[in-house]
Structure formats: C-alpha cells, structure tokens
Write an enzyme that holds these catalytic residues in place. Structure first.
Site, PDB file in Angstrom:
ATOM      1  N   CYS A   1     -25.743 -26.938  31.779  1.00  0.00           N
ATOM      2  CA  CYS A   1     -24.381 -25.996  31.410  1.00  0.00           C
ATOM      3  C   CYS A   1     -23.474 -26.212  32.892  1.00  0.00           C
ATOM      4  O   CYS A   1     -23.763 -26.662  33.796  1.00  0.00           O
ATOM      5  CB  CYS A   1     -24.952 -24.665  31.806  1.00  0.00           C
ATOM      6  SG  CYS A   1     -26.332 -24.105  30.494  1.00  0.00           S
TER       7      CYS A   1
ATOM      8  N   GLU B   1     -30.180 -50.534  25.359  1.00  0.00           N
ATOM      9  CA  GLU B   1     -29.051 -49.810  25.595  1.00  0.00           C
ATOM     10  C   GLU B   1     -27.965 -49.478  24.589  1.00  0.00           C
ATOM     11  O   GLU B   1     -27.480 -48.632  24.274  1.00  0.00           O
ATOM     12  CB  GLU B   1     -28.343 -50.360  27.000  1.00  0.00           C
ATOM     13  CG  GLU B   1     -26.965 -49.800  27.463  1.00  0.00           C
ATOM     14  CD  GLU B   1     -27.176 -48.377  27.766  1.00  0.00           C
ATOM     15  OE1 GLU B   1     -28.091 -47.651  27.722  1.00  0.00           O
ATOM     16  OE2 GLU B   1     -26.159 -47.883  27.834  1.00  0.00           O
TER      17      GLU B   1
ATOM     18  N   HIS C   1     -44.239 -58.360  14.793  1.00  0.00           N
ATOM     19  CA  HIS C   1     -45.537 -57.536  14.924  1.00  0.00           C
ATOM     20  C   HIS C   1     -45.282 -56.066  14.150  1.00  0.00           C
ATOM     21  O   HIS C   1     -46.008 -55.112  14.590  1.00  0.00           O
ATOM     22  CB  HIS C   1     -45.811 -57.428  16.341  1.00  0.00           C
ATOM     23  CG  HIS C   1     -46.215 -58.559  17.045  1.00  0.00           C
ATOM     24  ND1 HIS C   1     -47.301 -59.575  16.802  1.00  0.00           N
ATOM     25  CD2 HIS C   1     -45.582 -59.468  17.814  1.00  0.00           C
ATOM     26  CE1 HIS C   1     -47.186 -60.513  17.443  1.00  0.00           C
ATOM     27  NE2 HIS C   1     -46.064 -60.539  18.122  1.00  0.00           N
TER      28      HIS C   1
ATOM     29  N   LYS D   1     -24.103 -34.183  29.629  1.00  0.00           N
ATOM     30  CA  LYS D   1     -23.820 -35.214  30.680  1.00  0.00           C
ATOM     31  C   LYS D   1     -24.922 -35.186  31.777  1.00  0.00           C
ATOM     32  O   LYS D   1     -25.304 -36.250  32.106  1.00  0.00           O
ATOM     33  CB  LYS D   1     -22.286 -35.172  31.084  1.00  0.00           C
ATOM     34  CG  LYS D   1     -22.201 -36.399  32.124  1.00  0.00           C
ATOM     35  CD  LYS D   1     -21.874 -37.488  31.374  1.00  0.00           C
ATOM     36  CE  LYS D   1     -21.604 -38.890  32.258  1.00  0.00           C
ATOM     37  NZ  LYS D   1     -21.768 -40.099  31.349  1.00  0.00           N
TER      38      LYS D   1
ATOM     39  N   ASN E   1     -27.213 -22.103  35.662  1.00  0.00           N
ATOM     40  CA  ASN E   1     -27.518 -23.261  34.858  1.00  0.00           C
ATOM     41  C   ASN E   1     -29.340 -23.612  35.104  1.00  0.00           C
ATOM     42  O   ASN E   1     -29.478 -23.276  36.362  1.00  0.00           O
ATOM     43  CB  ASN E   1     -26.830 -24.363  35.306  1.00  0.00           C
ATOM     44  CG  ASN E   1     -27.233 -25.905  35.132  1.00  0.00           C
ATOM     45  OD1 ASN E   1     -27.801 -26.245  33.999  1.00  0.00           O
ATOM     46  ND2 ASN E   1     -27.018 -26.789  36.161  1.00  0.00           N
ATOM     47  N   GLY E   2     -29.823 -23.946  34.199  1.00  0.00           N
ATOM     48  CA  GLY E   2     -31.509 -24.363  34.262  1.00  0.00           C
ATOM     49  C   GLY E   2     -32.141 -23.340  33.340  1.00  0.00           C
ATOM     50  O   GLY E   2     -31.987 -23.042  32.421  1.00  0.00           O
TER      51      GLY E   2
ATOM     52  N   TRP F   1     -25.396 -25.346  27.538  1.00  0.00           N
ATOM     53  CA  TRP F   1     -26.097 -26.320  26.801  1.00  0.00           C
ATOM     54  C   TRP F   1     -27.486 -25.766  26.474  1.00  0.00           C
ATOM     55  O   TRP F   1     -28.286 -25.530  27.407  1.00  0.00           O
ATOM     56  CB  TRP F   1     -26.475 -27.619  27.632  1.00  0.00           C
ATOM     57  CG  TRP F   1     -27.093 -28.633  27.056  1.00  0.00           C
ATOM     58  CD1 TRP F   1     -26.604 -29.654  26.007  1.00  0.00           C
ATOM     59  CD2 TRP F   1     -28.661 -28.795  26.856  1.00  0.00           C
ATOM     60  NE1 TRP F   1     -27.634 -30.418  25.328  1.00  0.00           N
ATOM     61  CE2 TRP F   1     -28.764 -30.182  26.078  1.00  0.00           C
ATOM     62  CE3 TRP F   1     -29.934 -28.199  27.272  1.00  0.00           C
ATOM     63  CZ2 TRP F   1     -30.210 -30.482  25.615  1.00  0.00           C
ATOM     64  CZ3 TRP F   1     -30.805 -28.626  27.187  1.00  0.00           C
ATOM     65  CH2 TRP F   1     -31.267 -29.988  26.488  1.00  0.00           C
TER      66      TRP F   1
ATOM     67  N   LYS G   1     -26.761 -46.283  22.936  1.00  0.00           N
ATOM     68  CA  LYS G   1     -25.601 -45.855  22.856  1.00  0.00           C
ATOM     69  C   LYS G   1     -24.958 -45.470  21.516  1.00  0.00           C
ATOM     70  O   LYS G   1     -24.320 -44.655  21.181  1.00  0.00           O
ATOM     71  CB  LYS G   1     -24.515 -47.036  23.216  1.00  0.00           C
ATOM     72  CG  LYS G   1     -23.517 -47.079  24.388  1.00  0.00           C
ATOM     73  CD  LYS G   1     -23.275 -46.490  25.755  1.00  0.00           C
ATOM     74  CE  LYS G   1     -24.574 -45.556  25.752  1.00  0.00           C
ATOM     75  NZ  LYS G   1     -25.074 -45.312  27.152  1.00  0.00           N
TER      76      LYS G   1
ATOM     77  N   GLU H   1     -26.658 -42.202  20.205  1.00  0.00           N
ATOM     78  CA  GLU H   1     -26.085 -40.710  20.724  1.00  0.00           C
ATOM     79  C   GLU H   1     -24.889 -40.392  20.391  1.00  0.00           C
ATOM     80  O   GLU H   1     -24.560 -39.367  20.239  1.00  0.00           O
ATOM     81  CB  GLU H   1     -26.340 -40.916  22.257  1.00  0.00           C
ATOM     82  CG  GLU H   1     -25.381 -41.737  23.056  1.00  0.00           C
ATOM     83  CD  GLU H   1     -25.648 -41.503  24.451  1.00  0.00           C
ATOM     84  OE1 GLU H   1     -26.057 -40.845  25.191  1.00  0.00           O
ATOM     85  OE2 GLU H   1     -25.504 -42.394  25.554  1.00  0.00           O
TER      86      GLU H   1
ATOM     87  N   ARG I   1     -20.447 -31.112  30.392  1.00  0.00           N
ATOM     88  CA  ARG I   1     -22.118 -30.918  30.689  1.00  0.00           C
ATOM     89  C   ARG I   1     -22.649 -30.075  29.634  1.00  0.00           C
ATOM     90  O   ARG I   1     -23.919 -29.976  29.653  1.00  0.00           O
ATOM     91  CB  ARG I   1     -21.845 -29.886  32.110  1.00  0.00           C
ATOM     92  CG  ARG I   1     -21.483 -30.376  33.441  1.00  0.00           C
ATOM     93  CD  ARG I   1     -21.433 -29.628  34.306  1.00  0.00           C
ATOM     94  NE  ARG I   1     -22.885 -29.195  34.819  1.00  0.00           N
ATOM     95  CZ  ARG I   1     -23.584 -29.914  35.595  1.00  0.00           C
ATOM     96  NH1 ARG I   1     -22.916 -31.236  36.367  1.00  0.00           N
ATOM     97  NH2 ARG I   1     -24.719 -29.566  35.973  1.00  0.00           N
TER      98      ARG I   1
END
Ligand code: AGP
Length: 615
Positions: A2, A488, A511, A610, A103-104, A77, A492, A495, A27
């Site tokens: 947040c 990566e 495999h 973020k 936040n948390g 968030w 990318k 997301e 955020r």
C-alpha cells in the site's frame, strides 16, 4: 504494497495528498482514500474512499473538494477483505474520532477483533486494519489523559505482524502520529510543513532530506516539526539521509508508459551503476562496507537470496561469481530460505538482492542469515532502505526510481552490480589478477553503448508482438546464463500481458514441457554465442519439429541461426557472462509490446504491487 502519504502544514492538505498518492499508486491500486481534518471550530474527520484506481477518487474530489490543512492518503493493495469502498483506507474508529491508514498485515487481528466486539465496538470493514484504530480510540476513551501519540505507543506492543501506520485524531487537528514495524515509512520537512510517505517517491517533490522511521519508533508530525520517540516515549532518531534522485526521474517525460521509459533508461542506469567503482589504485570498492576486507577474503560460500526478478538477477550472478571468484554459490528464493535451516557459517556471504530494499521475504531471509552469524551484502536501488540499513555491506544499483511494476532497469543494474561484487570477491581472494579484473570492468563499461544498439530492435520486436499476442502462451528456453533470462522473459510477459508464459532450461524440454508445444506456438530461445550455442540449436530443432514458431535471440554475425529459427533478433557480441544484460532487453520490449497490443495496464498490472512488504 500500500501507498501512504501524510501532510500537515499551511497548504490545503487534499492537493498535497492526491499529488503524493499519484506518485505512490504503483505500490497498490485496488482502492484509494483520504482523510482531511476539517480545522473549523468543531474539527471533524472528512473521509472519502473509493474502490479502483486513484483517478476514480480524484475525479469525485475534483468537484467536491475537502478543506483542511492536515490529512492522510492511501492506495491499497488488498490483503484482508475484498477491494471495495468499505475496505478501502482510511478506517475510522466507531466513535468517529480517530482515523488510520496502514501498510502491512496485523496478524493477530482476529482475537483483537473478538475482544473489541465483546467490549461493544462495531466494525464496518473486513480488514485487519480496523482493529488498530478501534484499539487506539478505546485507549483514549479509557484514559482521557492520553494524547494520540501516547495511545499509539500503548497499542503498538499489542500488534503482531508487520506494519506502517499513520493516524489523525479530530481532537488534535494539526497532528499526525505514525509508527512502523518491518514496513517502510519516511518523514520529511518542507516549507513549514511535515510529511510522511511509505516511499521516498512520495516526498521527492517536497524534499530530498528524509528520515526513515525505524522499527518501534513513533513520530509526531505537526506543522512546526517532527519529533521521534521510542515506544516508551524516550527521544529517538530515525535514519537520516539525502536522496539523490530528482523529481523528473519519477515522471513519464513523454513516454506513454513508465515501463517503456525505464527500458530505454537502461544505458544510463548501467553507466551510473558502474561509475567510480575503483579507487586511485584501480582497486574495486563497495558503496557501504561495514565489514573488514579480511572477512571478504575468508568467504568460502555465497548464498544469494531474492524474489521474482531480483532472484533471476541472482541466478545470473551465480555464473559470474563461480567463474571469476571460484566460490560455490547457491541461489534461493527468499521466502523459502527464511523457513529452512540453512547450513551457514561466518565464512558464508549472503547476498540479499532487492530493488526496493523493502521486500518482506528478502528482509526476513537477511535477518535469518545474520542470526546464523553469516554476513549480508545488500544489492538494492534504494539508499536508506530497510535492507541497506540491515546489511553488513551495500552495493547500490543506481537505476533511479523505477515506477513500472515490471522491473527492467533495476534488473540489468542488479546484474551489473552483482558482477562488480563477483570481481570484488575475485580481487579479495586473488582469484583474478588486477589486470584481469580491470579488463572485465572495461568490458562492462562498454555495455551502455551496446544496450543502446539492442534498443534499436524495438520496431522489429513490436511487429512480432502483434503476431505472438494472438497465441495463448509463449515458452522461453535457455541454457547457462540464458536460463535465468528465459525465466525473466516469461515473468515479464506473464505479469503485464496475463498470458501464460513459462521459462525452461532448454535441456529439460524433452523431459516434459515439450508436450505443451502446439503447431504455431511461439518459443523464444536464447541462442547467443558461447559454449552451449550448439546445444540450444538442437533444442530449437526439437521444438521446430513439433511445429513451434521460434524467435531466437542471437549474436550479430550468426547468420547460420536463420536456418533454424523463424525470427532472429541480434545483439552485439560480448563476453559470454555479460550476454544477459543485452539479451533481456528484447524480451522486455516483447513483453511490453504484447501487453500494449492486448490493451493491458502496463505499469499497474492486475493483482501486483511494486513493493511487496507483506509475506
Ligand atoms: C518484477 O518485475 C516483479 N514485479 C517482482 O518479481 C519483483 O522483482 C519482486 O517482487 C522483488 O522485488 P524487490 O526487488 O523489490 O525485492
């Protein structure tokens, strides 16, 4: 997670809060809210909050407006409770006196809620946060001699979990009280006002002189100043530092998205990260070294801990540290490392990689390592971040603020910084001669120019993206240093495009994963020159035989690769270990262009934030 902003001063708080929230929205963006203390004769808390992006709230407030010179703002968030108006912050105590933003996570919210309910309090949200504001209001009701700060000091020890919290109380209309535990909160002063934010970006427009509140501290902000105490009320001081980012760096500057701007900033970011890395004698230096160089010489094992994109940078670094310094390296996801019993010794160097320096799992992994007497080096982009403060040594990536949720310039600069660390270890252990270290550094110094060249592939990649965006998935394959880049590239893409994307070790395809290939399905192969090039060419043949359409990322001059792949994007020739810094660029551009083609919210993709300050 947040975003938090607070202001008390001579200006209208609402304008400052909305502008601050705009810089912090990356955020979290499930909902947004503000509280402004109406400082008329009978002060009142004016709360407005709305589900959705900040623009929904600011659109409403543009016609209504709220007057008052003290207030708090929040972008959420969601963790506890759906992202709706009711669960949006601020939350207000049932007596209407106190408001909080958070936040948390308050881990013991359930028993606290039960206790408060039994005492007759009523709740209006499903959040963990609401218990905090009820507790603070109840503490004041039980003992009217307590001011807001005293009530907060009383309540904090009852809370379990990680949090940064900011409160206002209509009975103290000029005051903001804030506290934190394992979640960031920074304070600043500007032109007769006091401010707080969850992130430096929220304060940059006002000041570059900031004070990071430390765990267990309580700050009281008034227009006249900021005082910090511990939980007993004894004077204390946070961590004061000067931020060297400028405001323009946190703006789009004509780009349609932060992500595209940040991809294009990579040459500069890499150049900055490499600046002044040696002293007059050519000896490599770290930014903040609170370790005896002898301890570096004694390092016999390296463990890299990180999450997400930073974890992939750690994977790349493993090859460089093992090759240059001759030290065995383990790379582990921080959220796994923190819950196992790692075998560490005082000669183990733990490298914690985090662009934000605030990722809860990475911080916990670093603490876990220190408890086992290992030394921790932080690689982070944020000066004064929790990780930087905790670590025994720090190597900063000097990427400037990264706003897009997808890490790009922080990733390439992390690899560069970790390569510098690899050389530092090699130098400390005399695993390389000084001239060899200097040669490697010189090769790295050529990278910004080479990244510029790679960026020229953008139109070609954008065209391919139109085609790939029509398929339901994309697979990425690589070997050696190409493997973390395959992972990566997939991260990318997933997301920001929400397409199914996976990265695989190319040798593992047969495999299992090769069963996923369908005719016409896109596969991106990292196929630059090096000792595994011929192997990856065979893997390309295997997927082509099953109908895949292959995009190869190859080395300039490798015309033969065109016989194997359907499309080729070329990058300039570099030392084998440095290819990731170039090959990731077309994959970032591909993810970006596909997300744009699919009309996704590139900078603020769904469900993500973020800075991940919760476990
Ligand atoms: C990057 O694109 C992601 N958004 C994410 O995986 C990120 O790298 C991860 O959350 C770790 O963040 P940190 O580097 O700030 O610790």
């Amino acid at each position: 997670m947040c975003g938090i902003i607070g202001y008390t001063g001579p200006a209208q708080a609402l304008d400052v809060l909305l502008a601050g929230l705009a810089t912090l929205e990356y955020r979290g963006y499930d909902s947004a809210g503000v509280v402004v203390v109406d400082d008329a004769q009978a002060p009142a808390l004016q709360v407005r909050k709305r589900q959705g992006k900040l623009s929904v709230l600011s659109g409403e407030l543009s016609t209504e407006g709220l007057t008052g010179r003290t207030g708090l703002g929040h972008t959420r968030w969601a963790t506890h409770g759906a992202p709706n108006d009711r669960n949006a912050h601020p939350h207000v105590s049932d007596d209407g006196a106190v408001a909080v933003i958070h936040n948390g996570i308050i881990e013991n919210h359930a028993p606290l809620r039960a206790e408060l309910t039994a005492a007759g309090h009523s709740f209006s949200s499903e959040t963990d946060t609401e218990v905090v504001v009820q507790l603070v209001a109840a503490a004041r009701a039980a003992d009217p001699s307590l001011d807001l700060a005293a009530a907060v000091r009383l309540v904090v020890p009852r809370l379990e979990g990680a949090f940064s919290l900011a409160f206002v109380d209509r009975r103290e209309p000029e005051v903001i009280v804030a506290t934190r535990r394992e979640a960031p909160l920074v304070l600043g002063r500007s032109q007769g006002s006091s401010l707080l934010a969850s992130d430096i970006a929220g304060l940059l427009v006002h000041t570059r002189e900031v004070e990071a509140l430390l765990d267990g501290q309580v700050a009281v902000l008034t227009p006249r100043g900021v005082t910090v105490t511990d939980l007993d009320g004894a004077p204390a001081q946070g961590h004061r530092f000067t931020v060297d980012w400028d405001v323009a760096a946190a703006e789009k500057q004509g780009y349609e998205h932060f992500m595209r701007k940040e991809i294009h900033e990579q040459p500069t970011a890499v150049r900055e990260t490499l600046l002044a890395r040696t002293d007059a004698e050519g000896v490599l230096i770290l930014d903040e070294l609170r370790l005896d160089p002898a301890e570096f010489r004694a390092v016999d094992t390296v463990v890299i801990v990180a999450c997400g994109t930073s974890f992939h940078a750690g994977m790349v670094a493993k090859y460089a540290i093992e090759h240059w310094a001759g030290i065995p390296v383990e790379v582990e996801i921080a959220s796994e490392f923190r819950y196992r019993d790692p075998i560490l010794s005082p000669h183990t160097l733990v490298v914690a990689v985090s662009q934000s320096g605030e990722t809860a799992d990475t911080l916990a992994a670093a603490a876990h390592a220190q408890e086992q007497r290992a030394k921790v080096v932080a690689v982070t982009n944020v000066v004064g971040s929790s990780l930087a403060r905790r670590a025994d040594a720090v190597l900063y990536t000097r990427a400037g603020p990264e706003i897009g949720v997808a890490g790009t310039k922080t990733f390439t600069t992390q690899i560069v910084a970790l390569d510098v660390l690899a050389l530092y270890l090699a130098q400390s252990r005399r695993a390389l001669f000084p001239d060899e270290c200097a040669d490697h550094l010189a090769r790295m110094e050529a990278l910004p120019e080479l990244i510029e060249q790679v960026l020229q592939c953008e139109p070609q990649v954008a065209e391919l993206a139109q085609v790939f965006a029509r398929s339901g998935y994309v697979m990425f394959v690589g070997r050696h240093v190409g493997l973390p880049i395959a992972l990566e590239g997939a991260l990318k893409l997933k997301e920001i495009s929400y397409l199914h994307a996976e990265g695989f070790a190319a040798g593992e395809m047969k495999h299992g994963p090769i069963a996923l290939i369908e005719p016409g399905g896109p596969v991106v192969a990292l196929a630059t020159r090096g000792h595994v090039r011929s192997k990856i060419v065979s893997n390309i043949a295997e997927v082509k035989a099953r109908g895949a359409v292959v995009l190869a990322i190859a080395t300039e001059g490798d015309t033969e690769i065109k016989e194997h792949a359907d499309h080729v994007v070329y990058v300039p020739e570099v030392h084998e270990l440095l290819y990731p810094i170039l090959t990731v660029v077309p994959l970032q551009l591909l993810a970006y262009a596909m997300a744009v083609a699919l009309d996704r919210d590139v900078d603020q993709p769904r469900n993500l934030a973020k800075t991940v300050t919760v476990e």
